[in-house]
Design an enzyme around this catalytic site. Structure first.
Site, mmCIF file in Angstrom:
data_model
loop_
_atom_site.group_PDB
_atom_site.id
_atom_site.type_symbol
_atom_site.label_atom_id
_atom_site.label_comp_id
_atom_site.label_asym_id
_atom_site.label_seq_id
_atom_site.Cartn_x
_atom_site.Cartn_y
_atom_site.Cartn_z
ATOM 1 N N PHE A 258 -1.971 -12.387 -4.315
ATOM 2 C CA PHE A 258 -0.606 -12.714 -3.912
ATOM 3 C C PHE A 258 -0.225 -14.164 -4.207
ATOM 4 C CE2 PHE A 258 -1.583 -9.366 -0.624
ATOM 5 C CZ PHE A 258 -0.588 -8.473 -0.978
ATOM 6 N N SER A 289 -1.612 -4.695 -9.824
ATOM 7 C CA SER A 289 -1.111 -5.740 -8.925
ATOM 8 C C SER A 289 -1.577 -5.444 -7.509
ATOM 9 C CB SER A 289 0.420 -5.771 -8.941
ATOM 10 O OG SER A 289 0.939 -4.748 -8.116
ATOM 11 N N ASP A 290 -1.400 -6.397 -6.609
ATOM 12 C CA ASP A 290 -1.595 -6.095 -5.196
ATOM 13 C C ASP A 290 -0.290 -5.501 -4.662
ATOM 14 O OD1 ASP A 290 -2.652 -5.772 -2.701
ATOM 15 O OD2 ASP A 290 -3.309 -7.833 -2.444
ATOM 16 N N TYR A 291 -0.342 -5.113 -3.420
ATOM 17 C CA TYR A 291 0.764 -4.417 -2.753
ATOM 18 C C TYR A 291 2.049 -5.248 -2.822
ATOM 19 C CZ TYR A 291 2.569 -1.208 0.825
ATOM 20 O OH TYR A 291 3.265 -0.257 1.519
#
Ligand code: BGC
Length: 764
Positions: A258, A289-291
């Site tokens: 992030f 990607s992350d959340y």
């Protein structure tokens, strides 16, 4: 032709084209895969290609806003590449059927989940696992987790988390292996091997996903998601190695972080994704990607959803987790010339390759086996392994007057809000674990101690009485419950109970979600009412054993001074209660060692053993003025990296080198004698560190270079040897060249990073 026939036909073609990588060898396997995917991509429309880049969750365990709506329709329309957050062969089969039977090209989905320290059978939190310093044990935990995850329909796990963390305020320190790049790299490799096995297409292996790339653990002020800014030299030498180790071990996927790095969010950072990961490290797997980390770049000030999605793809991202920015904007960006078709196709190919390697084109239901689910999930042997693994993760921080192990007789006052508390045994990120199936410490003590021990119980305090903290920790359910009795009533009851006992076991610490994502804390000691309780218990004059449950190094200065015995048990997982009891009663002699430094107070943070020297280092005994120190606290930590006691004692002697000169291309062997000087059999982790005395850049005062575990009978001595070659002394210099520099070195061997014997050598 009906849907089922059509899908069967497409599988038949798939089967003909597919050949296992391991059977035919890498290159012919690669060619077959390339041909298969090229043929498939020829049939795909642009929308279908973009659809593969979309990773969605229908809900369940979410860590942010749920963006995706009407997931079923999207799957049918070919707008979804993978799904995460659902479990169970039946649910996964149902979702897979929509893709395989109802979407135009019948492309199967991948199914991911946060399987972080076990799936249904929960092992200790990763920080605890790392404290075992036992990579084969950790690999075994990952293997069991993969077995359970695949039995539950999954084929992709978002683990290992390998972020180096030196700031215990950061809640996610619980999810990784602590502060050291060398140990962190060994563990990263072990976990990838455990999850992925030797063939991803087997129905018991999962694709691992190393995260969070990169440098997420260095968030400023230990506040989650915060800015990261560091020199390249530090990045390459101290923070990047565990991600690289996972890549070298063949990890199938990488998740971005992030945070920003050098001002650019990791999820659109071309330097990280393309220059380092793809070009320097040769990573060929999937980047995800992350959340919502793509859409969050709007907040970072990188433009609107279309702009950030294009930047992310251009930087090297393949798959968009939850933001749906790729799905909703990439076509427009292509029309406007902001991204190329090649980039979209490259990313699509990576997603399809992952599916191919997992064997999903061959059999999309490969991981949906109800029978396996019944026999594998939380099986007796998995639970037995969880107990053993938990025992090995605990760290004995203090044991004055050999108060531990306890006798299996007499009366124990078992006190504390975590003593009989199922809800908090599993720790953070145990999304598929069932707290109701966890063994509490009370239950464990009853199981292990037998009938001769009388147990008296009092809660004594709430985990916290801070209403803001309680509200925030309890967002997903009541982890901190506030008793109907007042704090005073509880405390008095606990003191009365303690007065009736021979020994007090106080089980105190944190609620499970006081660490983990979005769980940073500025106060990392016991909560005030728990500390009051502990003080009152100590005041009774009864011997007190503090059993800690915690996801981070805590500040324990008062506790260390006043409580005779402290056992750190992290969050030990499903079988934690039994494992704690095994250690308390000496069925297992504790052998864990901490992998993140315990500070004396929060003001010392960041504090880590492998720091650089200053021009004005302070040595105890020196005059402190104009030295690099504090007026109000020592420089040294409360417990140094690598520290942990045993019920026996070990002494180190006769450190020796077989040669005081290490020729480039050659090796030297360092040895030490380790003796069990106590009266019980015990396991010791012997640690080897080096220091380069003069370098082209300032070099750490110590760096871990090796460790070995030995088990010694009372009185037994063993010679422990480590071999060093020039490769072990390499580091990234200021040109980011990986070099070893000739000159003087000191080698240290010892029981922890602060208590060592030393010998000097020269690198020629
Ligand atoms: C976390 C990741 C996790 C992902 C999916 C994010 O919020 O940072 O570690 O894998 O959610 O649940």
């Amino acid at each position: 032709m009906n849907d089922i026939m059509r899908s069967l036909q497409s599988f038949a073609i798939g089967i003909l084209l597919i050949c296992s990588f391991t059977v035919e060898g890498q290159s012919s396997g690669q060619t077959k895969m390339d041909n298969f995917i090229s043929a498939l991509m020829k049939k795909m429309t642009l929308d279908e290609k973009i659809g593969q880049l979309n990773l969605v969750t229908p809900g369940g365990a979410v860590t942010g806003a749920v963006v995706s709506e009407d997931v079923d329709t999207k799957i049918r329309n070919g707008q979804v590449g993978g799904l995460f957050g659902i479990t169970g062969p039946d649910k996964i089969r149902r979702a897979q059927e929509i893709a395989v039977k109802n979407s135009r090209l019948h492309i199967p989905l991948i199914f991911g989940l946060d399987v972080i320290h076990g799936h249904r059978t929960i092992f200790p939190i990763p920080l605890g696992l790392s404290a075992s310093w036992d990579t084969s044990l950790i690999k075994r935990s990952a293997r069991i987790a993969a077995n359970e995850a695949t039995a539950d329909g999954l084929n992709w796990v978002y683990s290992p988390m390998v972020d180096i963390a030196r700031d215990p305020r950061w809640g996610r320190i619980a999810e990784g292996s602590g502060e050291d790049p060398f140990l962190g790299s060994q563990i990263a490799k072990a976990m990838v091997e455990g999850y992925q096995g030797d063939d991803l297409s087997k129905d018991s292996t999962v694709m691992a996903c190393v995260k969070h790339y990169a440098l997420y653990g260095a968030a400023e002020a230990g506040r989650d998601y915060n800015t990261v800014d560091m020199s390249k030299v530090r990045m390459y030498n101290e923070y990047l190695p565990p991600y690289k180790a996972a890549v070298d071990a063949g990890v199938g996927s990488v998740m971005t972080s992030f945070n920003t790095v050098d001002g650019i969010p990791a999820s659109a950072n071309r330097f990280l994704l393309t220059d380092v990961l793809r070009k320097q490290w040769g990573f060929r797997g999937l980047i995800v990607s992350d959340y919502t980390s793509i859409s969050e770049m709007i907040n970072h000030g990188f433009g609107d959803l279309q702009a950030v999605s294009a930047k992310s793809l251009n930087a090297g991202m393949d798959m968009d987790m939850v933001s749906e920015g790729f799905l909703s904007t990439l076509k427009k960006s292509l029309q406007e010339g902001k991204v190329s078709l090649q980039k979209i196709e490259d990313a699509c190919r990576k997603v399809l390759e992952a599916k191919y390697k997992l064997g999903l084109f061959d059999d999309p239901y490969r991981y949906c086996n109800d029978e396996k689910a019944k026999s594998e999930l939380m099986s007796d042997s998995n639970l037995q392994a969880a107990r053993e693994i938990a025992e090995r993760s605990f760290v004995l921080l203090k044991n004055e007057n050999k108060i531990l192990p306890l006798k299996k007789s007499g009366t124990i006052a078992l006190i504390g809000p975590l003593a009989d508390n199922k809800r908090n045994m599993l720790g953070t990120w145990s999304v598929s674990g069932d707290p109701e199936k966890s063994v509490t410490i009370m239950q464990g003590i009853k199981n292990v101690a037998g009938n001769e021990v009388k147990i008296l119980y009092a809660k004594g305090a709430n985990i916290s009485d801070d209403t803001m903290l309680i509200e925030r920790v309890n967002v997903f359910g009541t982890e901190i419950d506030v008793d109907s009795k007042s704090p005073d009533e509880m405390l008095n009851e606990a003191v009365e109970t303690a007065n009736k006992a021979d020994v007090v076991v106080a089980v105190l610490g944190e609620a499970a979600d006081m660490t983990g994502e979005s769980s940073s804390m500025s106060h990392i000691g016991l909560q005030p009412d728990q500390q009051n309780l502990l003080k009152a218990l100590v005041k009774t004059g009864k011997p007190v054993v503090l059993v800690l449950m915690n996801g981070r190094p805590m500040t324990l200065t008062w506790e260390d001074e006043h409580v005779p015995a402290i056992l750190d048990t992290w969050f030990g997982g499903t079988e934690a209660g039994n494992a704690v009891a095994d250690v308390l009663f000496g069925e297992y002699n504790p052998s864990g060692k901490i992998t993140a430094t315990f500070p004396r107070n929060v003001g010392q943070i960041p504090i880590y053993y492998n720091h650089l020297n200053t021009g004005r280092p302070y040595h105890p005994g020196d005059s402190p003025k104009f030295k690099s120190d504090y007026l109000d606290v020592l420089n040294s930590p409360l417990y140094p990296f690598g520290f942990g006691l045993s019920y026996t004692t070990f002494s180190y002697s006769n450190i020796s080198l077989d040669n005081s000169i290490l020729q480039s291309g050659g090796k030297i062997t360092a040895s030490v004698n380790v003796t069990n000087t106590g009266t019980r059999k015990g396991k010791e982790t012997v640690q080897m560190y080096t220091r380069q005395m003069v370098g082209s850049i300032a070099r750490p005062v110590k760096e871990l270079k090796g460790f070995k575990q030995i088990t010694l009978e009372p009185g037994e001595t063993q010679k422990v040897s480590f071999t060093l070659s020039v490769n072990d002394l390499k580091f990234y210099n200021s040109d980011l060249k990986y070099v070893a520099e000739p000159g003087d070195f000191t080698l240290f061997i010892g029981t922890n990073s602060a208590d060592v014997k030393e010998a000097d050598f020269k690198l020629k």
